[in-house]
Design a protein around this motif. Structure first.
Motif, mmCIF file in Angstrom:
data_model
loop_
_atom_site.group_PDB
_atom_site.id
_atom_site.type_symbol
_atom_site.label_atom_id
_atom_site.label_comp_id
_atom_site.label_asym_id
_atom_site.label_seq_id
_atom_site.Cartn_x
_atom_site.Cartn_y
_atom_site.Cartn_z
ATOM 1 N N ILE A 33 -40.674 -48.227 6.608
ATOM 2 C CA ILE A 33 -39.450 -47.529 6.973
ATOM 3 C C ILE A 33 -39.230 -46.275 6.125
ATOM 4 C CG2 ILE A 33 -36.956 -47.767 7.330
ATOM 5 C CD1 ILE A 33 -38.855 -49.556 9.102
ATOM 6 N N SER A 34 -39.491 -46.359 4.820
ATOM 7 C CA SER A 34 -39.269 -45.172 3.977
ATOM 8 C C SER A 34 -40.188 -44.027 4.383
ATOM 9 C CB SER A 34 -39.445 -45.519 2.496
ATOM 10 O OG SER A 34 -40.761 -45.967 2.236
ATOM 11 N N GLY A 35 -41.419 -44.333 4.744
ATOM 12 C CA GLY A 35 -42.342 -43.292 5.201
ATOM 13 C C GLY A 35 -41.955 -42.740 6.556
ATOM 14 N N ILE A 36 -41.496 -43.610 7.446
ATOM 15 C CA ILE A 36 -41.066 -43.163 8.773
ATOM 16 C C ILE A 36 -39.880 -42.216 8.643
ATOM 17 C CG2 ILE A 36 -40.023 -43.918 10.948
ATOM 18 C CD1 ILE A 36 -41.770 -46.456 10.730
ATOM 19 N N GLY A 104 -37.411 -45.580 -6.251
ATOM 20 C CA GLY A 104 -38.448 -46.610 -6.320
ATOM 21 C C GLY A 104 -39.437 -46.530 -5.178
ATOM 22 N N THR A 105 -38.956 -46.224 -3.971
ATOM 23 C CA THR A 105 -39.892 -46.102 -2.853
ATOM 24 C C THR A 105 -40.797 -44.889 -3.032
ATOM 25 O OG1 THR A 105 -38.323 -44.871 -1.473
ATOM 26 C CG2 THR A 105 -38.371 -47.261 -1.215
ATOM 27 N N GLY A 106 -40.258 -43.851 -3.675
ATOM 28 C CA GLY A 106 -41.098 -42.692 -3.971
ATOM 29 C C GLY A 106 -42.157 -43.015 -5.014
ATOM 30 N N LEU A 107 -41.733 -43.689 -6.092
ATOM 31 C CA LEU A 107 -42.685 -44.058 -7.153
ATOM 32 C C LEU A 107 -43.719 -45.074 -6.673
ATOM 33 C CD1 LEU A 107 -40.284 -44.406 -10.209
ATOM 34 C CD2 LEU A 107 -42.065 -42.683 -9.895
ATOM 35 N N GLY A 114 -43.406 -51.484 4.380
ATOM 36 C CA GLY A 114 -44.766 -50.949 4.342
ATOM 37 C C GLY A 114 -45.713 -51.794 3.507
ATOM 38 N N HIS A 115 -45.290 -52.119 2.289
ATOM 39 C CA HIS A 115 -46.141 -52.910 1.400
ATOM 40 C C HIS A 115 -46.070 -54.402 1.710
ATOM 41 C CE1 HIS A 115 -47.587 -49.783 -1.225
ATOM 42 N NE2 HIS A 115 -46.354 -49.367 -1.514
ATOM 43 N N ALA A 130 -47.284 -54.015 -5.552
ATOM 44 C CA ALA A 130 -45.980 -53.406 -5.268
ATOM 45 C C ALA A 130 -44.971 -54.472 -4.854
ATOM 46 C CB ALA A 130 -46.122 -52.346 -4.173
ATOM 47 N N THR A 131 -45.382 -55.394 -3.990
ATOM 48 C CA THR A 131 -44.467 -56.439 -3.513
ATOM 49 C C THR A 131 -44.048 -57.360 -4.650
ATOM 50 O OG1 THR A 131 -45.482 -56.321 -1.328
ATOM 51 C CG2 THR A 131 -44.177 -58.280 -1.820
ATOM 52 N N LEU A 132 -44.973 -57.724 -5.519
ATOM 53 C CA LEU A 132 -44.621 -58.553 -6.679
ATOM 54 C C LEU A 132 -43.656 -57.813 -7.602
ATOM 55 C CD1 LEU A 132 -48.066 -60.228 -7.467
ATOM 56 C CD2 LEU A 132 -46.032 -61.294 -6.450
ATOM 57 N N THR A 133 -43.833 -56.504 -7.729
ATOM 58 C CA THR A 133 -42.907 -55.690 -8.530
ATOM 59 C C THR A 133 -41.521 -55.673 -7.893
ATOM 60 O OG1 THR A 133 -44.734 -54.318 -9.305
ATOM 61 C CG2 THR A 133 -42.514 -53.397 -9.518
ATOM 62 N N PHE A 134 -41.457 -55.525 -6.555
ATOM 63 C CA PHE A 134 -40.166 -55.555 -5.846
ATOM 64 C C PHE A 134 -39.466 -56.880 -6.101
ATOM 65 C CE2 PHE A 134 -42.263 -52.922 -2.225
ATOM 66 C CZ PHE A 134 -42.181 -51.765 -2.965
#
Length: 153
Positions: A33-36, A104-107, A114-115, A130-134
């Motif tokens: 979604i963030s990329g879209i 955060g989505t940018g970093l 997405g991830h 990335a997902t584990l970090t989220f």
């Protein structure tokens, strides 16, 4: 256990998976979604806006159609008559949190859709990290807000 809520979650998860699969199969795109949204705003690449706008309108219209059909949105508000309740920490905190999520989505080069949905399905190690970090960030945030600051139930 609320069987109806579990079925709603199952159906929603299946629909998310199908939409992500459909987008990948038909356009070769990841349903992040963030990329879209980001590429819709910046109009990159040229002529690529129609499917992005359609996808986002689908995200918004789905809950609206569900409400109009009397399905409700589940327990997203403080009282049964409300559609969406007051922000738990106030509007300023919500704006700050939204900015942090955007940063955060940018970093992280993406978001949970997405991830977490598409990247994990493709067995991407980067998406797993990335997902584990989220998830770790969400767990720490809930702990701090509810137990250290005392802002939640």
């Amino acid at each position: 256990m609320d069987v109806t809520a579990s079925l709603h979650g199952l159906i929603g998860g299946v629909l998310i998976g199908l939409s992500a699969t459909w987008l990948m199969a038909t356009l070769g795109r990841i349903a992040g979604i963030s990329g879209i949204i980001g590429n819709l705003i910046t109009a990159r690449p040229k002529g690529d806006s129609a499917w992005r706008l359609t996808f986002l309108l689908g995200l918004i219209s789905g809950p609206i159609v569900l409400m109009l059909l009397g399905g409700g949105l589940g327990n997203v508000a403080g009282s049964p008559g409300e559609v969406v309740g007051r922000p738990a920490g106030g509007v300023v905190l919500m704006l700050f949190a939204g900015l942090l999520v955007g940063a955060g989505t940018g970093l992280g080069s993406g978001c949970t859709s997405g991830h977490g949905v598409c990247g994990l399905a493709r067995l991407s190690v980067r998406s797993l990290a990335a997902t584990l970090t989220f998830l770790a960030t969400a767990i720490v945030t809930v702990f701090v807000v509810r137990h250290l600051i005392g802002g939640g139930a």
